[in-house]
Motif scaffolding. Structure first.
Motif, short mmCIF file in Angstrom:
data_model
loop_
_atom_site.label_atom_id
_atom_site.label_comp_id
_atom_site.label_asym_id
_atom_site.label_seq_id
_atom_site.Cartn_x
_atom_site.Cartn_y
_atom_site.Cartn_z
N UNK A 259 -1.59 11.31 9.99
CA UNK A 259 -0.79 12.11 9.07
C UNK A 259 0.62 12.24 9.63
N UNK A 260 1.49 12.80 8.83
CA UNK A 260 2.87 12.93 9.30
C UNK A 260 3.49 14.22 8.79
N UNK A 261 4.59 14.61 9.41
CA UNK A 261 5.37 15.76 8.96
C UNK A 261 6.84 15.46 9.22
N UNK B 136 -3.94 12.96 -5.50
CA UNK B 136 -3.66 11.70 -4.82
C UNK B 136 -4.93 10.84 -4.72
N UNK B 137 -6.06 11.49 -4.44
CA UNK B 137 -7.32 10.75 -4.30
C UNK B 137 -7.79 10.21 -5.65
N UNK B 138 -7.87 11.09 -6.64
CA UNK B 138 -8.35 10.68 -7.96
C UNK B 138 -7.46 9.62 -8.60
N UNK B 139 -6.15 9.84 -8.54
CA UNK B 139 -5.21 8.90 -9.14
C UNK B 139 -5.27 7.53 -8.47
N UNK B 140 -5.38 7.53 -7.16
CA UNK B 140 -5.46 6.26 -6.43
C UNK B 140 -6.76 5.54 -6.76
N UNK B 141 -7.85 6.28 -6.85
CA UNK B 141 -9.14 5.67 -7.18
C UNK B 141 -9.09 4.99 -8.56
N UNK B 142 -8.53 5.69 -9.54
CA UNK B 142 -8.48 5.12 -10.89
C UNK B 142 -7.74 3.78 -10.87
N UNK B 143 -6.60 3.73 -10.17
CA UNK B 143 -5.81 2.50 -10.12
C UNK B 143 -6.55 1.41 -9.33
N UNK B 144 -7.19 1.80 -8.23
CA UNK B 144 -7.91 0.81 -7.42
C UNK B 144 -9.08 0.20 -8.19
N UNK B 145 -9.78 1.03 -8.96
CA UNK B 145 -10.92 0.50 -9.74
C UNK B 145 -10.45 -0.63 -10.65
N UNK C 144 0.82 -1.21 0.00
CA UNK C 144 0.00 0.00 0.00
C UNK C 144 0.85 1.26 0.00
N UNK C 145 1.87 1.29 0.87
CA UNK C 145 2.78 2.44 0.93
C UNK C 145 2.03 3.76 1.08
N UNK C 146 1.16 3.81 2.09
CA UNK C 146 0.32 4.99 2.29
C UNK C 146 1.12 6.29 2.37
N UNK C 147 2.31 6.24 2.98
CA UNK C 147 3.04 7.50 3.20
C UNK C 147 3.99 7.80 2.06
N UNK C 148 4.05 6.93 1.05
CA UNK C 148 4.86 7.23 -0.12
C UNK C 148 6.35 7.06 0.09
N UNK C 149 6.74 6.42 1.19
CA UNK C 149 8.16 6.14 1.37
C UNK C 149 8.82 6.94 2.47
N UNK D 26 -5.28 15.30 4.18
CA UNK D 26 -4.11 14.43 4.34
C UNK D 26 -4.12 13.34 3.28
N UNK D 27 -2.95 12.81 3.03
CA UNK D 27 -2.83 11.70 2.08
C UNK D 27 -3.59 10.46 2.57
N UNK D 28 -3.40 10.04 3.84
CA UNK D 28 -4.14 8.85 4.29
C UNK D 28 -5.66 9.01 4.12
N UNK D 29 -6.17 10.22 4.31
CA UNK D 29 -7.59 10.46 4.09
C UNK D 29 -7.96 10.27 2.61
N UNK D 30 -7.13 10.78 1.73
CA UNK D 30 -7.38 10.62 0.29
C UNK D 30 -7.39 9.14 -0.08
#
Lengths: 106, 409
Positions: B325-327, B15-24, A37-42, B297-301
């Motif tokens: 999320x992270x920083x 990130x959301x749209x691109x991930x959805x396309x691949x997941x579909x 999955x790599x949620x955080x992208x690395x 956040x990315x995880x939310x997307x």
């Protein structure tokens, strides 16, 4: 290029030519290999790129950092040969690498 | 009402749209997938823009979620540099900025959010930048380097990440924050002070409680930031990171309910069964907190892309997640799980001075959120405890000699 074999939990094998410089995780994700999955992208922040490195390759993929070790300590179904694939940089020396994917990353 | 042959139109290629396309495609969707994005490049990761990418440690290839060729191979009709201008739900049709239109069986709004522009004089000068897109990051990168003066307006996560990257590139950095502390909207005082000290030790200057009233320019290029007290902070470039607003106008104009974001259910579906909304633009229910809100956040997307992909292809919905999320700043990794709603007690575990600690936010004896600095066990176990709602033994939690596994047992 390094040929890397990703073996799904159900046994399906996918062989990908991965460009040195990418990580083992990126080799999978950018080629739409399921199971990583790599949620955080690395960023070594999420432990969703967990793989089992084929024992024959364990020495060649390098050492875990303290951060990776600590993240793995809390991932599901961790084994001796568990690694976070975003922390394994691909080099020519990894040509032929085999990694197995867990049933789930969450 | 899933139909694997449905024509799915995704508006937004982030990130959301691109991930959805691949997941579909991963989930066996066979129908046409169209994805419309207003940027010239395929979906990419935004988080590195303020970090690795800005510092020159990542290139465009590593930024991309997947290479451009993937979309063709996966039979995804990706349309770059195009925006949706009007949604006509009665005709199940969306009008695009190039004059064309797309009919859909399923529409997914993944239009994200945009950086708030300050409505003050000089905001249109060259060198006054925001940081949302790869193009923004490119413009910023060109302005930052040894000896350059960088002013960062806004002491939130983006601002602090830019400050850290700016220092790594040798620039002089000053952060201007309206509130009297950093991260005022998103973190508590312990974290605010920790980050202020950490950045100061690495040469970043701060002006807290500073109200920015305008930008000064020379020959059309920014030369300073004007403060309410009359002072001018000289700079070669200014980055404004004061938050975002959701791009929900397309939905609102079509009569869909919005609440600073498009209102959706647990499947990411709007009140119109043919229309979904995912990612930064969605105002979504979060059962563990018993409320609805919008997350950036990315995880939310990723989670919402999963929800929509499951609903569209007729799979069972993913099990509820604990948002996180992270920083990354300097050698610090901040990992945050949950949101600090209705918190009545804070427990700090570990000594901030050691550079390794965690701040736990509790409501009664339940954990609502955790902010962990270089402390993966606290993050990983905290995330689990937020999800399972177990009562917490606060004395054990506050004692770093008791392992997190024992705290969570």
């Amino acid at each position: 290029m390094a040929k890397i074999t990703y073996i799904q939990f159900d046994g399906t094998e996918t062989v990908i030519d991965v460009k040195p410089g990418l990580s083992v995780m990126e080799g999978a994700v950018k080629n739409n290999v399921r199971g990583i999955d790599a949620d955080c992208g690395g960023a070594c922040a999420c432990a969703t790129c967990h793989v089992f490195v084929d024992p024959a390759w364990l020495d060649k993929v390098g050492q875990k950092s303290a951060m990776e070790e600590s993240m793995l300590d809390f991932a599901e179904n961790v084994e001796e040969n568990s690694r976070l694939s975003c922390q394994i940089p691909v080099t020519e020396a990894l040509d032929g690498l085999i990694v197995r994917l867990p049933e789930s990353q969450h | 009402m899933s139909d694997l042959n449905a024509h799915v139109v995704i508006i937004g290629a982030g990130h959301a749209g691109g991930t959805l396309a691949a997941l579909l495609r991963q989930y066996g969707h066979t129908g046409l997938i169209s994805m419309v994005g207003d940027e010239p490049i395929p979906p990419y990761q935004r988080p590195p823009l303020s970090k690795a990418w800005l510092k020159g440690e990542a290139d465009a290839d590593s930024l991309a979620l997947r290479p451009l060729a993937f979309y063709g191979e996966a039979n995804i009709d990706f349309r770059p540099s195009v925006r949706a201008v009007k949604l006509e739900r009665s005709a199940r049709k969306v009008h695009l900025s190039d004059g064309s239109e797309l009919s859909y069986d399923v529409l997914v709004i993944a239009t994200g959010a945009r950086a708030i522009a300050l409505p003050i004089p000089g905001a249109d000068l060259k060198g006054v930048l925001s940081l949302r897109t790869a193009a923004d990051a490119e413009a910023l990168k060109a302005q930052v380097g040894p000896g350059k003066q960088l002013a960062v307006v806004g002491g939130g996560y983006i601002g602090l990440e830019v400050a850290a990257s700016g220092r790594a590139l040798g620039a002089e950095v000053v952060v201007l924050e309206r509130e009297t502390r950093l991260l005022a909207r998103v973190a508590n005082e312990v974290l605010s002070e920790f980050f202020r000290d950490y950045h100061q030790q690495r040469g970043v200057k701060f002006e807290l409680g500073a109200s920015v009233t305008g930008f000064e320019g020379v020959d059309g290029h920014v030369s300073g930031v004007k403060l309410a007290d009359g002072r001018i902070v000289p700079c070669d470039a200014a980055v404004v990171g004061v938050g975002v607003i959701p791009n929900d106008e397309l939905a609102a104009d079509s009569g869909l309910e919005t609440a600073r974001g498009v209102v959706v259910d647990l499947e990411a579906r709007t009140a119109d069964p043919h229309v979904f909304a995912i990612g930064d633009v969605a105002h979504r229910p979060m059962p563990i907190y018993g409320r609805m809100f919008r997350m950036e956040s990315v995880p939310n997307a990723l989670e919402q892309a999963k929800q929509a992909a499951c609903a569209i292809t007729g799979r069972p919905a993913p099990t509820g997640e604990v948002p996180w999320q992270w920083s990354d700043q300097y050698d610090l990794k901040l990992q945050i799980a949950g949101y600090a709603f209705d918190v009545d007690e804070i427990v700090v575990r570990g000594d901030p001075a050691s550079g390794k600690f965690a701040v736990f936010h509790l409501k009664g004896d339940q954990l609502q959120s955790v902010e962990a600095i270089n402390a993966p066990p606290e993050f990983m176990m905290g995330r689990q405890l937020i999800g399972n709602r177990k009562p917490i033994d606060k004395a054990k939690l506050a004692d770093p000699t008791v392992s997190m596994k024992e705290v969570a047992a």
